[in-house]
Write a protein that holds these residues in place. Structure first.
Motif, short mmCIF file in Angstrom:
data_model
loop_
_atom_site.label_atom_id
_atom_site.label_comp_id
_atom_site.label_asym_id
_atom_site.label_seq_id
_atom_site.Cartn_x
_atom_site.Cartn_y
_atom_site.Cartn_z
N MET A 109 0.68 -1.37 -0.26
CA MET A 109 -0.44 0.01 -0.36
C MET A 109 1.14 1.44 -0.13
O MET A 109 0.87 2.33 -0.95
CB MET A 109 -0.70 -0.19 1.04
N LYS A 110 1.57 1.15 0.56
CA LYS A 110 3.34 2.23 0.74
C LYS A 110 3.21 2.97 -1.14
O LYS A 110 3.24 3.89 -1.01
CB LYS A 110 3.77 1.76 2.10
N PHE A 111 3.78 1.54 -1.34
CA PHE A 111 4.37 2.00 -2.49
C PHE A 111 3.26 2.31 -3.17
O PHE A 111 3.82 3.70 -4.28
CB PHE A 111 4.70 0.58 -2.91
N ILE A 149 -8.14 7.11 3.19
CA ILE A 149 -8.67 5.73 2.82
C ILE A 149 -8.02 4.50 2.91
O ILE A 149 -7.93 4.09 3.88
CB ILE A 149 -9.59 5.40 1.33
N PRO A 150 -6.68 4.40 2.28
CA PRO A 150 -5.71 3.50 3.40
C PRO A 150 -5.13 3.50 5.09
O PRO A 150 -4.83 2.57 5.00
CB PRO A 150 -4.73 4.12 2.20
N MET A 151 -5.33 4.80 4.98
CA MET A 151 -4.46 5.11 5.92
C MET A 151 -5.64 4.59 7.09
O MET A 151 -4.85 3.49 7.95
CB MET A 151 -4.13 6.92 6.49
N ILE A 152 -6.92 4.86 7.02
CA ILE A 152 -7.39 4.02 7.95
C ILE A 152 -7.39 2.30 7.95
O ILE A 152 -7.85 2.47 8.96
CB ILE A 152 -9.30 4.25 7.72
N LEU A 153 -7.82 1.76 6.85
CA LEU A 153 -7.17 0.61 6.69
C LEU A 153 -6.53 0.36 7.42
O LEU A 153 -5.96 -0.51 7.87
CB LEU A 153 -7.11 0.27 4.82
N VAL A 165 3.24 7.33 9.02
CA VAL A 165 3.70 7.66 7.45
C VAL A 165 2.99 8.16 6.28
O VAL A 165 3.15 8.95 5.86
CB VAL A 165 4.83 6.38 6.93
N PHE A 166 1.95 7.65 5.67
CA PHE A 166 0.44 7.88 5.39
C PHE A 166 0.39 9.91 5.49
O PHE A 166 0.41 10.76 4.49
CB PHE A 166 -0.75 7.88 5.33
N ILE A 169 3.32 12.13 4.86
CA ILE A 169 3.99 12.02 3.59
C ILE A 169 2.75 13.66 2.29
O ILE A 169 2.30 13.82 1.92
CB ILE A 169 3.51 11.25 2.38
N TRP A 170 1.46 13.12 3.02
CA TRP A 170 -0.44 14.29 2.79
C TRP A 170 0.90 15.91 3.29
O TRP A 170 0.35 16.26 2.49
CB TRP A 170 -1.35 13.47 3.79
N ILE A 171 1.15 15.07 4.66
CA ILE A 171 1.20 16.85 5.31
C ILE A 171 2.60 17.78 4.25
O ILE A 171 1.89 18.94 4.33
CB ILE A 171 1.72 17.19 6.66
N ILE A 172 3.59 16.24 4.02
CA ILE A 172 4.45 17.32 3.28
C ILE A 172 4.25 17.37 2.23
O ILE A 172 4.57 18.25 1.59
CB ILE A 172 5.42 15.95 2.90
N PHE A 173 3.21 16.88 1.90
CA PHE A 173 2.91 17.07 -0.11
C PHE A 173 2.04 18.73 -0.36
O PHE A 173 2.59 19.52 -0.90
CB PHE A 173 2.26 15.99 -0.73
#
Lengths: 446, 614
Positions: A109-111, A149-153, A165-166, A169-173
């Motif tokens: 999922m990370k990838f 969606i992936p984060m909650i899963l 980690v998700f 990445i969201w914050i940095i983006f």
């Protein structure tokens, strides 16, 4: 120049992998004293050999073709996560077994997430400044969906570390998507708050205040001293950055940023000191539900004993008592850094930190040199992913961060994460390769 | 154009990377500082912590030294308590299992009491039945284990409570003391009274130390069998091991059979008895009744039992052999010795039943008087008038000086805790004790001469004095210990009187007390052994004229009002071997029970060949 662009990351990864392999063997040394009789070692060796081949291969594939694959990978990642929870109920849905191959669903999922998110944000990047509030909100909402969606899963698994980690990445983006002065300041303050909370939690768990205890309980003279220390640090930083990247930064701007960071830190302290004890406990157990298995911070204390007792030269390979007598929990994965520190001492631990941070600097360098928005954001996302893993893992081992089950890249045992890391790094090498000529010209034009 | 616009925007954004670089460097510095602090600055501390992690020092408890009687019979038994323990770091479900399994042993235990970080003591000293049940079905009792802790058992119970004393578990209050904490822990026994306490350091031995290697789950690891890496470190740690050294045996001078016989004889009284070898000072029987069964103290004692014992009117908690009492008429022997020494006996006037001395009228116990007497006759008759006069001639200063020459004012230093210093009067004693106006009146010397007033001696001291008379001038140290381990106990024997003729009259007087018609100790007369002695009766209730007139039967008085009786004696007459002091509280006249018991004991000793026959 172009040919050698793969040399540095390949060397770093190889050294880290070999160190990892040695210490995975050391972690199971008492079970089988023969190197090749150890199934963990054999598996990891297989992944390393496979990984290095893949690394060279991917580094030579044009990274742009992943743009087109990204959505499929993202969607299949989510499908696998859902399937693993609904159908394969093995090990709380963290693992999927296909014949002899089993892999960790969240790693895949990370990838997929990283690829697709970098692709998505880079598509909107050019128009980012000209967006009106409604359009910006639409983009914001979409990124929220992509991330959550992936984060909650993953949170459901439950794997808090990976879900962080998700979020990171969201914050940095978002930060790089539209970085105005106001947003930068806001981010720096928020970062201070996050660091403040993290260090509060870790100090509560380990009952040792350490460096941040010092920062949080200061008097006036120490504030003055700190101010001048920051001034000096900024000047040095300015010189270093000017030397490395050929860019000059404003010293006052740097000081301002660091001051803002401390504002955030003290804000966090102010908020925390007003919390009731049970509320604090709730935060701690939220971050780390298993921290009180054997009395407060037993794992962390044992990890610190292992690191400290290694002293400068270490106890020698296979001779660590914390290792052999089972005092280090999860010492082939999460606490492998402590194991290295115990048996190889300060030299070994410093080498590992140096190599891991070298990778981080390399990724920032890739981002700095990236040719297009996708390359920039993918490198940034990769940096954030590795940064979260390295800082959370080593910080946890050193007892300055709460315990989350996050592995150390290229060292901890685990095939899924190793191969995913190889993929990500390989793509970055390719980004770096393709950027080369253009960047050079670019610099001179400016 | 479009491309360069894109590049322009990219490079603008890239400027923000610097912020990330700043924080990355910041975190790198934090990590390096932290790593450096842990490994270089605090490395030594953590290294010690890591070695402490893997070793568990188990102490080996030595066996406590035995206490033996004169002939080598053991008076104590070293036994092992089987204490039941529970492993640390157990989970809720495991504890529930333990709680269930303990029911089979009839032990009620609540898991709320469980302490995570240590071995939990579930029950001290399992019964034989519980122990066997546990040993046979070990797998039914998970996480539980048994440790053998050496303890004591006193097979003779009350008979040897004095002077042996007892051991008991170290109390929390004692453990708070630094000196005790150094050697003892909560499972150790410590001497609390008597010889067990006095010779604690000899008896307890030296603890051994075993170094075990244990992994995080408390499992023992034998480093020599498995290849665990750092052998050099383990060997270095192993060097701390020591083996335990058992305590030294202590041999007493007391004879077991005699002690048992004597205790049985006196157990219903509140009595003290000392039988001492005149030449060596060895005490072969040492009794203070009633005594206590020392076994009840082993596990600690309840408040009710303690209150019951401490409120007993016969004072079982008091070692009466070393308490001070008025010697009463037995002290006439000392007055006689002083008279002979100062050569003033020839000045004594005959007894007419009453005499006025120093302005006070003094009575003899015999109203009609004893007439003209020699010293030995006066001793035989225990004539008050005779000794009042003698005391008057001696005077208080001479009393004190002569007492000092025979060490009467000193403790005997017998190996018993709480020996009282004898009270011997001197001119300024009243001022020192704060009695009255502090001046000594000559009439008070008269009371001293018959053993009343400010003169108090303990039975042990009295035994030393009798031995002094019987041996014609030697002061020996009364002692209970023959040897500790292989070491002989040091004693003393001091010749203080060279002129043995001084004693002739006194000793023949003592002989007559028992053996001559009309002697006060006639009840002690035996056909089997020639006993010499002297009675003493110490009035508890002041004699009023009423009592002198009607002399009511002793039995009409309540227990507390009855007289205390002394009987001091030695055998045989010609070559004295043993001296005996028997003091019975509230038994009536010294010529009655004490004399009868003295005779019985001497006859028993004669029968059992304690006394050498010539």
């Amino acid at each position: 120049m172009k040919k050698n662009s793969i040399f540095l990351p390949l060397l770093t990864v190889t050294i880290l992998s070999v160190i990892g392999l040695i210490f995975i063997f050391s972690a199971f040394y008492y079970k089988s004293t023969s190197f090749f009789a150890n199934t963990f070692v054999i598996k990891e060796l297989f992944f390393i050999l496979l990984g290095i081949l893949l690394f060279v291969f991917i580094a030579n594939i044009d990274y742009r073709i992943f743009k087109n694959l990204s959505f499929i990978l993202y969607i299949s990642g989510i499908i696998i996560l859902v399937l693993s929870m609904v159908i394969f109920r093995t090990y709380r849905g963290r693992w999927i077994k296909l014949g002899i191959i089993s892999f960790q669903t969240s790693e895949f999922m990370k990838f997929g997430f990283l690829l697709y998110f970098a692709h998505f944000i880079s598509r909107h990047f050019e128009r980012s400044v000209t967006l009106n509030i409604l359009e910006y909100s639409m983009v914001f909402f979409k990124t929220l969906m992509i991330t959550f969606i992936p984060m909650i899963l993953v949170l459901k698994q439950p794997d808090l570390g990976t879900s962080f980690v998700f979020a990171a990445i969201w914050i940095i983006f978002l930060f790089f998507f539209r970085a105005t002065g106001f947003i930068v300041s806001l981010y720096v303050i928020l970062f201070g708050i996050v660091i403040g909370v993290v260090f509060f939690i870790s100090s509560e768990i380990t009952e040792i205040r350490g460096l941040f205890g010092f920062l949080l309980n200061m008097n006036f003279i120490k504030y003055i001293t700190l101010f001048f220390a920051i001034l000096l640090f900024s000047m040095l930083l300015n010189i270093v950055i000017a030397f490395l990247f050929g860019q000059r930064i404003n010293i006052l701007f740097t000081i301002l940023l660091i001051m803002l960071f401390f504002v955030g830190l003290f804000l966090a302290k102010g908020v925390i000191s007003h919390l009731k004890q049970y509320q604090k406990n709730r935060i701690i157990t939220f971050v780390n539900p298993s921290y009180d298995i054997r009395g407060s911070g037993w794992n962390v204390i044992q990890s610190k004993i292992a690191i400290g007792s290694g002293r400068v030269k270490g106890k020698g390979l296979f001779k660590g008592t914390q290792n052999k007598f089972n005092f280090l929990p999860e010492r082939h994965t999460d606490f492998i850094f402590s194991l290295i520190s115990e048996e190889w001492g300060f030299y070994g631990a410093f080498l590992v930190i140096f190599l891991e941070f070298l990778l981080l600097f390399y990724l920032l360098f890739v981002a700095f040199k990236a040719n297009d928005a996708f390359g920039l954001f993918f490198a940034l996302g990769s940096f954030t992913l590795f940064f979260m893993h390295i800082v959370a893992n080593i910080g946890m081992n050193l007892g300055v961060m709460p315990v989350t089950g996050i592995p150390l890249p290229f060292i901890s045992y685990g095939g899924s994460f190793y191969l995913i890391s190889i993929f990500i790094l390989g793509i970055n090498v390719n980004i770096f390769k393709q950027s080369h000529e253009v960047r050079r010209l670019d610099l001179f034009i400016k | 154009m479009d491309s360069s616009n894109k590049q322009d925007k990219l490079s603008k954004v890239k400027k923000n990377l610097i912020i990330i670089i700043i924080f990355l460097i910041f975190i790198l510095i934090v990590f390096i500082i932290k790593l450096f602090t842990l490994q270089v600055i605090q490395g030594k501390k953590y290294f010690v912590l890591s070695t402490n992690n893997i070793i568990s020092k188990e102490q080996i408890r030595p066996l406590r030294g035995r206490i033996l009687d004169k002939n080598g019979n053991s008076l104590v038994i070293n036994v092992f308590n089987h204490n039941l323990y529970l492993l640390p770091y157990l989970k809720k479900e495991q504890l529930q299992l333990v709680e269930e399994s303990l029911k089979a042993l009839n032990i009620s235990w609540n898991r709320k009491k469980y302490k995570k970080n240590q071995e939990n003591l579930i029950k001290r000293s399992l019964s034989q039945e519980q122990f066997l049940k546990f040993e046979v079905n070990k797998e039914n009792f998970p996480y539980l284990f048994i440790k053998e802790i050496p303890s004591r058992y006193y097979p003779f119970k009350k008979e040897f409570y004095y002077p042996m004393g007892y051991v008991s578990l170290v109390s929390q209050r004692e453990l708070a003391q630094e000196a005790i904490k150094k050697y003892y822990d909560r499972e150790d026994y410590i001497g609390k009274y008597g010889l067990e306490k006095l010779f604690e350091k000899d008896l307890r031995g030296i603890k051994g130390l075993k170094v075990l290697f244990m992994d995080a789950k408390g499992k023992k690891v034998d480093y020599s069998e498995t290849d665990m890496g750092n052998i050099a470190l383990f060997k270095q740690l192993k060097q701390q091991e020591r083996s335990a050294v058992n305590g030294k045996d202590i041999q007493l001078t007391i004879d077991k059979d005699l002690q048992l016989y004597n205790y049985d004889l006196l157990k219903d009284f509140s009595a003290s008895l000392v039988i001492m070898n005149i030449n060596s000072g060895e005490i072969i029987s040492y009794i203070s009744t009633p005594a206590i069964d020392p076994n009840i103290f082993l596990m600690g004692i309840s408040h009710q039992i303690w209150d019951k014992i401490s409120q007993d009117e016969k004072h079982p908690l008091m070692d009466k052999c070393v308490q001070n009492y008025n010697p009463a008429s037995t002290f006439k022997l000392f007055t006689a010795y002083c008279g002979e020494k100062l050569n003033v006996v020839k000045n004594i006037l005959p007894c007419r039943g009453v005499i006025k001395l120093e302005g006070v009228e003094k009575h003899c116990w015999k109203k009609t008087g004893h007439g003209k007497e020699t010293l030995d006759e006066a001793i035989k008759n225990s004539c008050n008038v005779f000794f009042y006069q003698l005391g008057d001639h001696v005077g208080i200063d001479n009393y004190y000086n002569i007492a000092k020459t025979i060490y009467l004012d000193k403790k005997t230093n017998v190996e018993v805790a709480g020996e009282k210093k004898p009270m011997v009067p001197y001119r300024k004693i009243k001022r020192d004790l704060g009695i009255g106006d502090g001046t000594w009146y000559p009439s008070e010397t008269l009371d001293i001469s018959i053993g009343q007033g400010l003169i108090e001696l303990s039975p042990v001291k009295m035994a030393q004095f009798i031995a002094f008379l019987a041996s014609k001038g030697s002061v020996v140290k009364p002692h209970l210990i023959k040897n500790i381990g292989d070491k002989k106990i040091e004693t003393y024997k001091i010749e203080v009187e060279e002129d043995t003729n001084i004693f002739n009259k006194i000793l023949s007087g003592m002989h007559d007390v028992v053996n001559f018609w009309g002697g006060t100790g006639w009840r002690a007369k035996s056909r089997k052994v020639i006993i010499s002695g002297k009675t003493g009766t110490m009035q508890v209730k002041k004699i009023t004229k009423y009592y002198v007139k009607y002399s009511p039967d002793e039995k009409e008085l309540s227990y507390k009002e009855r007289d205390n009786g002394w009987f001091v004696s030695y055998v045989p007459y010609d070559e004295p071997q043993y001296a005996m002091v028997l003091f019975i509280e509230h038994c009536g006249s010294g010529g009655y029970y004490p004399a009868i018991f003295t005779k019985k004991i001497w006859e028993y000793m004669m029968e059992k060949d304690y006394i050498e026959k010539k």
